[in-house]
Scaffold this motif. Structure first.
Motif: not given
Length: 72
Positions: A24-44
């Motif tokens: 989701s775009h929300t997830t990308i925003g949270r990753l960019v703002r360092a509000e969450t950690r990506p899981d392994w699948a997202t990192l890949a």
């Protein structure tokens, strides 16, 4: 390279990139703002879709996506 820098340099929106990696775009925003950690699948998926420009280590550290736990 940080994900936010990559997106800015390539003129890509959170929504467009999110669609490319199946998140989701929300997830990308949270990753960019360092509000969450990506899981392994997202990192890949991020590494694959950025051609290796954004790597898992780019999410480490205070300024790279991993927030320190404040609970002691």
């Amino acid at each position: 390279m940080k994900l936010g820098v990559y997106l800015e340099l390539h003129g890509e929106t959170f929504s467009a990139f999110a669609k490319r990696i199946g998140r989701s775009h929300t997830t990308i925003g949270r990753l960019v703002r360092a509000e969450t950690r990506p899981d392994w699948a997202t990192l890949a998926a991020i590494e694959r879709e950025t051609g290796g420009a954004v790597m898992p280590n780019d999410f480490r550290g205070n300024d790279g996506g991993y927030k320190k736990d404040t609970a002691a």
